[in-house]
Scaffold this motif. Structure first.
Motif, short mmCIF file in Angstrom:
data_model
loop_
_atom_site.label_atom_id
_atom_site.label_comp_id
_atom_site.label_asym_id
_atom_site.label_seq_id
_atom_site.Cartn_x
_atom_site.Cartn_y
_atom_site.Cartn_z
N UNK A 21 47.04 26.78 3.97
CA UNK A 21 48.46 26.73 3.65
C UNK A 21 48.71 26.68 2.15
N UNK A 22 47.82 26.02 1.44
CA UNK A 22 47.98 25.84 -0.02
C UNK A 22 47.50 27.06 -0.80
N UNK A 23 46.40 27.65 -0.37
CA UNK A 23 45.76 28.71 -1.15
C UNK A 23 46.05 30.12 -0.68
N UNK A 24 46.66 30.29 0.49
CA UNK A 24 46.91 31.63 1.03
C UNK A 24 48.32 31.71 1.59
N UNK A 25 48.70 32.91 2.01
CA UNK A 25 50.00 33.08 2.66
C UNK A 25 49.83 33.48 4.13
N UNK A 26 48.68 33.16 4.73
CA UNK A 26 48.46 33.46 6.14
C UNK A 26 49.37 32.62 7.03
N UNK A 27 49.65 33.14 8.21
CA UNK A 27 50.46 32.45 9.21
C UNK A 27 49.57 31.40 9.89
N UNK A 28 49.88 30.12 9.70
CA UNK A 28 49.06 29.04 10.24
C UNK A 28 49.74 28.44 11.46
N UNK A 29 49.00 28.38 12.57
CA UNK A 29 49.52 27.84 13.82
C UNK A 29 48.61 26.69 14.27
N UNK A 30 49.22 25.56 14.56
CA UNK A 30 48.48 24.39 15.02
C UNK A 30 48.52 24.32 16.54
N UNK A 43 54.58 19.69 11.31
CA UNK A 43 55.62 19.21 10.42
C UNK A 43 55.07 18.37 9.28
N UNK A 44 54.07 17.55 9.58
CA UNK A 44 53.44 16.73 8.53
C UNK A 44 52.76 17.62 7.49
N UNK A 45 52.09 18.67 7.95
CA UNK A 45 51.42 19.58 7.01
C UNK A 45 52.45 20.31 6.15
N UNK A 46 53.54 20.74 6.76
CA UNK A 46 54.61 21.37 5.99
C UNK A 46 55.14 20.43 4.91
N UNK A 51 55.71 18.92 -0.74
CA UNK A 51 55.63 17.96 -1.84
C UNK A 51 54.90 18.54 -3.04
N UNK A 52 54.22 19.66 -2.83
CA UNK A 52 53.48 20.33 -3.90
C UNK A 52 54.16 21.64 -4.31
N UNK A 53 55.43 21.75 -3.91
CA UNK A 53 56.22 22.89 -4.35
C UNK A 53 56.05 24.15 -3.54
N UNK A 54 55.46 24.04 -2.34
CA UNK A 54 55.23 25.21 -1.51
C UNK A 54 56.11 25.17 -0.27
N UNK A 55 56.92 26.18 -0.09
CA UNK A 55 57.79 26.29 1.08
C UNK A 55 57.06 27.10 2.14
N UNK A 56 56.31 26.40 2.99
CA UNK A 56 55.49 27.07 4.00
C UNK A 56 55.95 26.68 5.40
N UNK A 57 55.95 27.62 6.30
CA UNK A 57 56.28 27.37 7.70
C UNK A 57 55.00 27.30 8.50
N UNK A 58 54.71 26.13 9.08
CA UNK A 58 53.55 25.95 9.96
C UNK A 58 54.09 25.55 11.33
N UNK A 59 53.66 26.26 12.36
CA UNK A 59 54.18 26.01 13.70
C UNK A 59 53.14 25.29 14.55
N UNK A 60 53.61 24.65 15.61
CA UNK A 60 52.72 23.92 16.51
C UNK A 60 53.03 24.23 17.96
N UNK A 151 42.29 16.58 1.26
CA UNK A 151 42.88 15.98 0.06
C UNK A 151 43.08 17.06 -0.99
N UNK A 152 44.31 17.53 -1.10
CA UNK A 152 44.58 18.65 -1.99
C UNK A 152 44.52 18.26 -3.46
N UNK A 153 44.39 16.97 -3.73
CA UNK A 153 44.19 16.52 -5.11
C UNK A 153 42.74 16.71 -5.57
#
Length: 222
Positions: A21-30, A43-46, A51-60, A151-153
């Motif tokens: 989710x952070x490094x690519x623009x692939x469609x991520x499904x949980x 929702x937690x991953x989104x 919080x890191x400035x990325x507007x990503x849609x992750x579905x479950x 840990x994305x840090x």
């Protein structure tokens, strides 16, 4: 590309979801056996990515729905749930779907962790036995510390190994892994050597347990 992480509510699933989710623009499904849990974690991953400035849609979704129309399905479940999980989504898999198994069979005693391969010879072979015959199976991401991955840090500087009998499928999974910043993916050979790759994981865990400051230890090859 659509990547479904079955058992994506667990530790390795979380790490891969966040990194892709952070490094690519692939469609991520949980995926999960419990669709409500899958939606909650998605929702937690989104939120973490937001919080890191990325507007990503992750579905479950429930596992089978998550696997439907996915290009790559990662069975991010423990080894003892792998066959049941793959069989539960088998009708959603076809020759255009790549099934990835990061699971490792392990036992723990007072000395530490030991590799415990199933009767099939390796957990990756177990996945292949459970999958439809025309579905290519790749073993990958076995030796990654889940906490470090999630840990994305933390900047990664790690190697991971892939095995499989379909070179095109193995190459695509290697490319996907390589899109994660700081992760180098190395081809370790066909599915028949999966046991050798999987057995590295308990070794890494034992090193982490017995050496101070190495909780998130990983592997590099020079």
């Amino acid at each position: 590309m659509r990547i479904a992480l079955l058992g994506g509510t667990g530790d390795i699933g979380e790490g891969l979801a966040l990194r892709w989710g952070y490094d690519t623009d692939h469609d991520i499904v949980i995926g999960s056996r419990d669709p409500a849990r899958a939606r909650e974690k998605a929702g937690e991953y989104e939120t973490e990515l937001d919080s890191r400035g990325l507007d990503r849609k992750i579905t479950g979704f429930e596992n089978a729905m998550a696997a439907d129309r996915a290009d790559v399905v990662v069975a991010a479940v423990p080894a003892y749930h792998l066959s049941d999980t793959v069989e539960s989504v088998a009708e959603k898999l076809d020759e255009d779907t790549i099934l990835v198994s990061p699971a490792v069979g392990m036992q723990r005693d007072e000395d530490g962790f030991h590799y415990n391969p199933p009767g099939a010879g390796s957990v990756t072979a177990l996945a292949a036995d459970a999958a439809p015959d025309d579905v290519p199976v790749v073993g990958a991401f076995h030796n990654l510390a889940a906490d470090r991955l999630a840990n994305l840090d933390v900047e990664l500087d790690l190697d991971t190994l892939v095995v499989g009998d379909d070179d095109d499928a193995k190459g695509l999974v290697a490319d996907l892994g390589g899109e994660i910043e700081g992760l180098r993916v190395l081809d370790a050979g066909p599915l028949g050597v999966a046991a050798e790759v999987e057995s590295v994981t308990p070794l890494v865990i034992n090193i982490a347990m017995n050496n101070k400051g190495m909780h998130d230890v990983g592997v590099t090859f020079d």
